[in-house]
Scaffold this motif. Structure first.
Motif, PDB file in Angstrom:
ATOM      1  N   GLU B   5       7.564 -22.448 -25.204  1.00 19.96           N
ATOM      2  CA  GLU B   5       7.755 -22.247 -26.640  1.00 19.96           C
ATOM      3  C   GLU B   5       8.532 -20.956 -26.812  1.00 19.96           C
ATOM      4  O   GLU B   5       8.135 -19.914 -26.289  1.00 19.96           O
ATOM      5  N   ARG B  24      16.159 -21.256 -24.462  1.00 16.81           N
ATOM      6  CA  ARG B  24      15.296 -21.908 -25.453  1.00 16.81           C
ATOM      7  C   ARG B  24      15.018 -23.314 -24.925  1.00 16.81           C
ATOM      8  O   ARG B  24      15.899 -23.917 -24.289  1.00 16.81           O
ATOM      9  N   PRO B  25      13.873 -23.911 -25.222  1.00 18.88           N
ATOM     10  CA  PRO B  25      13.633 -25.291 -24.775  1.00 18.88           C
ATOM     11  C   PRO B  25      14.683 -26.282 -25.290  1.00 18.88           C
ATOM     12  O   PRO B  25      14.924 -27.304 -24.654  1.00 18.88           O
ATOM     13  N   SER B  26      15.313 -25.983 -26.413  1.00 17.98           N
ATOM     14  CA  SER B  26      16.305 -26.922 -26.951  1.00 17.98           C
ATOM     15  C   SER B  26      17.725 -26.644 -26.445  1.00 17.98           C
ATOM     16  O   SER B  26      18.667 -27.312 -26.865  1.00 17.98           O
ATOM     17  N   VAL B  71      15.818 -27.035 -19.589  1.00 16.81           N
ATOM     18  CA  VAL B  71      14.462 -26.912 -19.023  1.00 16.81           C
ATOM     19  C   VAL B  71      14.112 -28.105 -18.143  1.00 16.81           C
ATOM     20  O   VAL B  71      13.293 -27.993 -17.228  1.00 16.81           O
TER      21      VAL B  71
END
Lengths: 281, 160
Positions: B5, B24-26, B71
């Motif tokens: 997160e 960032r995860p996105s 990721v």
């Protein structure tokens, strides 16, 4: 880039996945289960969806099963269409899945993702609808197994927090004679104008369709019309075209009228080939 | 269970080298390769999974890096065109057969062809055609690219 942030979870077990979904829902993060991610990424980038969390199912061994058992072929829903195709275990699904997108994208698109996607064609559903497949689902109440045809009605009918774990294909279906014709408006790699998939079972045709209506379907009434050998192939194709579950779909690929024209010709040719022994059940 | 997160440090194995990157995860794999690691061989084209200019290999399979989260690549081996080293058989064949003009699509084609040769050492015309349909070239008309692939397979050229 995707112009917003989300939480990324990669559970190792079915229980963890369901728990992650429940926990993220409680936090109002609007979680979505994530297979290959093609639709989620493109739709997020375009702003048509905005998930607050994605739960990647590709870390769960049950979802990656690809195993031929005594009674059935077990296909984990997180397997890519390429992995399923390269396994050469289920030629009908290999053929249907082999016409979804292009080869590189099929290395990412998963079976579960194709079945649950927002894009209306869901072409891998066609063999599953015809072969008495069963589906293993997992959700907050634990596992449940259903006939695929009961769960797939226009779309996959999942309960809140539920996801597809596996498809179970009966052994007889792995070698059953089939045919698959995908008609596109222009390019070979495109969405279907009409896809007709057919399986021979006990000497009779079972057929399923994608592109024809706004959802894939299998209709026993339509099959009955096609198997009525008392009338000509043309008459049977005409009768079948009058039994669609809703008016033929119209979009940029083709009008409903044109789709019906293509359908009738495709079915008539199929029935003639069967009668002439070119296709055998 | 892995859970990210906000910005998170992950390990990426790219071209045989471990990199620690803050993502960032996105974040998409394409953007992380280009902007965090300076590996600009994978090109940003359609960003919609259609053109194949951003193709890299993940565990030996071609993937459009605009359709993969960075990721997701943690724990897997990523190979970009830089990792081919400049003298791979497929690169020599593309030069020999003039299988490029502007070059924008070339790294994607090279990666697909490299994977094809490794995964299907005995591929016939049908398999080659299936794999090559994943990439678009607006300059060459594809014939020279097809010739380059035939060259790495030691196939004879079809008659004109």
């Amino acid at each position: 880039m995707i112009p917003f942030d989300f939480v990324y979870a990669r559970p190792d077990t079915l229980e963890e996945a369901a728990q992650a979904y429940a926990r993220l829902s409680e936090r109002r993060r609007s979680p979505v289960y994530y297979g290959g991610g093609s639709e989620i990424i493109t739709m997020s980038r375009a702003g048509s969806i905005r998930p607050g969390a994605v739960i990647n199912l590709k870390g769960i061994p049950d979802c990656l099963a690809l195993e031929l058992r005594e009674d059935a072929l077990i296909l984990g829903a997180a397997n890519s269409l390429t992995a399923i195709g390269e396994s050469r275990t289920f030629p009908f699904l290999r053929t249907a899945g082999g016409r979804v997108a292009d080869h590189t994208n099929r290395c990412r698109i998963t079976l579960g993702g194709n079945l649950c996607g927002a894009i209306i064609y869901r072409e891998t559903s066609l063999p599953l609808l015809l072969c008495d497949a069963r589906v293993l689902l997992y959700g907050p109440q634990g596992p449940r197994t259903e006939a695929f045809g009961r769960v797939f009605d226009r779309t996959v009918k999942l309960r809140p927090g539920e996801f597809i774990v596996q498809l179970h294909i009966p052994r007889w279906a792995l070698t059953a004679p089939f045919f698959h014709i995908k008609k596109t408006a222009q390019e070979k790699i495109d969405y279907p104008l009409v896809t007709v998939a057919a399986l021979f079972k006990d000497g009779k045709l079972r057929t399923a369709y994608s592109g024809l209506c706004a959802f894939p379907f299998h209709s026993p009434r339509l099959d009955e019309a096609l198997n009525d050998r008392a009338v000509s192939p043309r008459a049977r194709a005409e009768a079948a075209a009058g039994l669609l579950p809703e008016p033929a779909h119209s979009d940029v690929e083709g009008s409903g009228e044109y789709r019906l024209f293509v359908l009738k010709n495709t079915l008539e040719k199929l029935l003639e080939d069967v009668e002439n022994g070119l296709l055998r059940g | 269970m892995v859970c990210y997160e906000g910005k998170t440090a992950i390990e990426l194995l790219v071209n045989g080298i471990n990199h620690s990157v803050l993502v960032r995860p996105s974040d998409l794999l394409l953007d992380v390769l280009r902007e965090h690691l300076g590996l600009t061989g994978a090109k940003s084209g359609c960003r919609n999974g259609d053109c194949g200019a951003c193709t890299v290999l993940v565990d030996g399979w071609p993937v459009k890096s605009c359709l993969m989260l960075a990721v997701e690549a943690a724990g897997h081996a990523v190979l970009t065109v830089e990792g081919l080293g400049g003298d791979a058989a497929v690169q020599r064949a593309f030069v020999e057969k003039n299988a490029f003009q502007c070059g924008y699509c070339t790294s994607g084609f090279l990666m697909v062809c490299h994977a094809l040769r490794n995964k299907h050492p005995e591929a016939g015309e049908a398999v080659i055609e299936e794999w090559l349909q994943s990439n678009l070239c607006r300059c060459t008309g594809y014939l020279e690219i097809r010739d380059a692939v035939r060259m790495i397979y030691g196939m004879s050229q079809p008659p004109l």
